[in-house]
Design a protein around this motif. Structure first.
Motif, mmCIF file in Angstrom:
data_model
loop_
_atom_site.group_PDB
_atom_site.id
_atom_site.type_symbol
_atom_site.label_atom_id
_atom_site.label_comp_id
_atom_site.label_asym_id
_atom_site.label_seq_id
_atom_site.Cartn_x
_atom_site.Cartn_y
_atom_site.Cartn_z
ATOM 1 N N PHE A 106 -30.791 66.296 -10.245
ATOM 2 C CA PHE A 106 -31.562 65.326 -9.605
ATOM 3 C C PHE A 106 -31.062 65.332 -8.251
ATOM 4 C CE2 PHE A 106 -27.935 63.571 -11.686
ATOM 5 C CZ PHE A 106 -27.278 62.583 -10.952
ATOM 6 N N PRO A 107 -31.906 64.856 -7.275
ATOM 7 C CA PRO A 107 -31.310 64.739 -5.925
ATOM 8 C C PRO A 107 -30.512 63.750 -5.594
ATOM 9 C CG PRO A 107 -33.849 64.297 -6.118
ATOM 10 C CD PRO A 107 -33.387 64.250 -7.384
ATOM 11 N N GLY A 108 -29.520 64.234 -4.559
ATOM 12 C CA GLY A 108 -28.331 63.356 -4.303
ATOM 13 C C GLY A 108 -27.243 63.838 -5.116
ATOM 14 N N PHE A 109 -27.387 64.498 -6.046
ATOM 15 C CA PHE A 109 -26.064 65.353 -6.841
ATOM 16 C C PHE A 109 -26.398 66.777 -6.201
ATOM 17 C CE2 PHE A 109 -24.043 67.296 -10.722
ATOM 18 C CZ PHE A 109 -22.952 66.926 -10.632
ATOM 19 N N ASN A 110 -25.487 67.390 -5.517
ATOM 20 C CA ASN A 110 -25.883 68.685 -4.817
ATOM 21 C C ASN A 110 -24.402 69.355 -4.813
ATOM 22 O OD1 ASN A 110 -24.763 67.898 -2.267
ATOM 23 N ND2 ASN A 110 -26.382 66.484 -2.001
ATOM 24 N N ILE A 111 -24.560 70.693 -4.521
ATOM 25 C CA ILE A 111 -23.523 71.655 -4.369
ATOM 26 C C ILE A 111 -23.140 72.084 -3.149
ATOM 27 C CG2 ILE A 111 -23.453 72.300 -6.929
ATOM 28 C CD1 ILE A 111 -24.699 74.824 -5.886
#
Length: 128
Positions: A106-111
């Motif tokens: 989901f957007p906001g949880f990124n690498i």
């Protein structure tokens, strides 16, 4: 004589087998759904970055660099992690580059892997 020596045998069938197979396949089904969802999310991120860069380049070609960076931010919601857009003139073309971070589920949880969208528009800014 018909009834002698004959025993009644009950067949249980495959009643429990379907549940057992479903429980065994459930992790693979969920993994496939997550992989497809991630592919859709990555494609959507590329689409968002490209659209924001195009819109920012159009605005920047008329109003300048400050308006370009502001326009890029207007086309990306707050859930997406986006550093300021890089905008500038390149000859007769105004270019904009928008970076989004690759989301995981989901957007906001990124690498932190960048997704880059670029856009360009003929320069229309009036020189004073």
């Amino acid at each position: 004589m018909a009834g002698l020596g004959r025993r009644r045998v009950r067949c249980r069938g495959d009643q429990g087998q379907v549940v057992f197979e479903f429980v065994g396949m459930l992790p693979y089904i969920l993994l496939t759904v997550v992989a497809v969802w991630e592919c859709v999310l990555i494609g959507y991120a590329y689409s968002l970055a490209g659209n924001a860069a195009d819109e920012a380049a159009r605005v920047g070609a008329v109003h300048g660099v400050g308006a370009c960076q502001e326009a890029a931010g207007e086309h990306i919601s707050g859930a997406w992690t986006m550093p300021p857009a890089s905008c500038g003139k390149s000859g007769n073309l105004f270019k904009a580059e928008v970076r989004l971070n690759l989301p995981i589920l989901f957007p906001g949880f990124n690498i932190g892997v960048p997704i880059i969208g670029t856009g360009g528009s003929p320069n229309e800014e009036k020189e004073e």
